[in-house]
Design a protein around this motif. Structure first.
Motif, PDB file in Angstrom:
ATOM      1  N   GLU A 249       0.813  -1.244  -0.040  1.00 57.80           N
ATOM      2  CA  GLU A 249       0.112  -0.006   0.001  1.00 57.80           C
ATOM      3  C   GLU A 249       0.747   1.269  -0.039  1.00 57.80           C
ATOM      4  O   GLU A 249       0.550   2.277  -0.651  1.00 57.80           O
TER       5      GLU A 249
ATOM      6  N   ILE B 247       2.474   1.810  -3.529  1.00 53.26           N
ATOM      7  CA  ILE B 247       1.687   2.178  -4.726  1.00 53.26           C
ATOM      8  C   ILE B 247       1.160   3.602  -4.377  1.00 53.26           C
ATOM      9  O   ILE B 247       0.893   4.254  -5.317  1.00 53.26           O
ATOM     10  N   ALA B 248       1.180   4.058  -3.194  1.00 44.56           N
ATOM     11  CA  ALA B 248       0.934   5.095  -2.817  1.00 44.56           C
ATOM     12  C   ALA B 248       1.819   6.319  -3.643  1.00 44.56           C
ATOM     13  O   ALA B 248       1.530   7.591  -3.950  1.00 44.56           O
TER      14      ALA B 248
ATOM     15  N   GLN C 192      -0.003   7.129  -6.567  1.00 38.80           N
ATOM     16  CA  GLN C 192      -1.330   7.502  -6.192  1.00 38.80           C
ATOM     17  C   GLN C 192      -1.431   9.117  -5.902  1.00 38.80           C
ATOM     18  O   GLN C 192      -2.084   9.785  -6.226  1.00 38.80           O
TER      19      GLN C 192
ATOM     20  N   LEU D 237       1.779  -1.615  -9.850  1.00 43.13           N
ATOM     21  CA  LEU D 237       0.212  -1.580 -10.076  1.00 43.13           C
ATOM     22  C   LEU D 237      -0.273  -2.346 -11.373  1.00 43.13           C
ATOM     23  O   LEU D 237      -1.121  -3.096 -11.147  1.00 43.13           O
TER      24      LEU D 237
ATOM     25  N   MET E 129      -6.017  -6.766  -0.619  1.00 41.06           N
ATOM     26  CA  MET E 129      -5.430  -5.341  -1.171  1.00 41.06           C
ATOM     27  C   MET E 129      -6.717  -4.481  -1.405  1.00 41.06           C
ATOM     28  O   MET E 129      -6.735  -3.391  -2.091  1.00 41.06           O
TER      29      MET E 129
ATOM     30  N   THR F 200      -6.371  -0.588  -1.078  1.00 42.57           N
ATOM     31  CA  THR F 200      -5.481   0.018  -2.219  1.00 42.57           C
ATOM     32  C   THR F 200      -6.117   0.092  -3.564  1.00 42.57           C
ATOM     33  O   THR F 200      -6.115   1.109  -4.231  1.00 42.57           O
TER      34      THR F 200
ATOM     35  N   ARG G  11      -8.749   2.861  -3.308  1.00 46.64           N
ATOM     36  CA  ARG G  11      -8.172   4.209  -3.526  1.00 46.64           C
ATOM     37  C   ARG G  11      -7.841   4.232  -5.053  1.00 46.64           C
ATOM     38  O   ARG G  11      -7.949   5.515  -5.504  1.00 46.64           O
ATOM     39  N   GLU G  12      -7.482   3.240  -5.639  1.00 44.60           N
ATOM     40  CA  GLU G  12      -7.049   3.177  -7.252  1.00 44.60           C
ATOM     41  C   GLU G  12      -8.341   3.648  -8.058  1.00 44.60           C
ATOM     42  O   GLU G  12      -8.409   4.336  -9.001  1.00 44.60           O
TER      43      GLU G  12
END
Length: 205
Positions: A59, A62-63, A66, A110, A120, A123, A126-127
């Motif tokens: 997470e 990937i942030a 993002q 991602l 997940m 995550t 959020r995506e």
């Protein structure tokens, strides 16, 4: 010796850097916390100090793609000139991919290096929210522009063009990240930007 907040943050960033490298190279499922610890030069202890498990570390990784996009969406919404807002967003999208290694690796992980699981969910949620925010931003900013009459006579509504904008950018991104030798994103960025504007009717052929 007592650890300072600065030391702790350096450790956290080193763990994230190792995770970015290994997730990008091996994929999420084929990378273990032990492998990440070895790459970072630590035992697994420092990892568990900052992240309770691999999913939480994922997470954080990937942030790094993002968060910049979320910031760009906010900026585009606030920009007074809608055409300039769109141009700036598109330019920044490509620039981040070319110039920011952590951003690029995060995006690649991602799109190409992850087998999604229920763990997940946060995550992924959020995506999906980010995807919708980008599409809505394009739709709203295009609605602020007097689009050519030819668009008004077709199904090229602002909402549909917003989807088209997103899929255009993602298609280029996915293709390049999957095979960077296919083309130079840096060299072709001006062409992609020009074709983007033509595609949504912001300029004539």
């Amino acid at each position: 010796m007592r650890r300072t907040k600065e030391d702790a943050e350096k450790t956290r960033l080193k763990v994230i850097e190792a995770a970015l490298k290994l997730f990008s190279r091996n994929g999420y499922s084929q990378t273990t916390l032990a492998m990440i610890a070895t790459e970072a030069g630590y035992s697994r202890g420092p990892i568990y100090w900052h992240f309770k498990n691999k999913d939480e570390l994922y997470e954080a990784v990937i942030a790094y793609s993002q968060q910049p996009l979320e910031a760009l969406v906010s900026q585009a919404r606030e920009e007074t000139n809608p055409l300039q807002a769109i141009d700036n967003f598109v330019d920044a999208w490509f620039r981040l991919l070319v110039e920011d290694r952590w951003y690029r690796q995060s995006f690649e992980i991602l799109l190409n290096k992850t087998e999604f699981t229920d763990s997940m969910a946060r995550t992924i949620r959020r995506e999906r929210q980010l995807t919708r925010a980008i599409i809505n931003m394009f739709s709203h900013r295009l609605a602020d522009i007097d689009l050519p009459e030819k668009n008004q006579k077709t199904d090229a509504t602002a909402d549909n063009l917003g989807i088209l904008c997103y899929t255009y950018l993602m298609g280029i991104t996915q293709s390049w990240l999957f095979n960077p030798r296919l083309f130079s994103l840096g060299e072709l960025q001006p062409l992609f930007r020009e074709r983007f504007r033509i595609m949504v009717g912001l300029t004539d052929r």
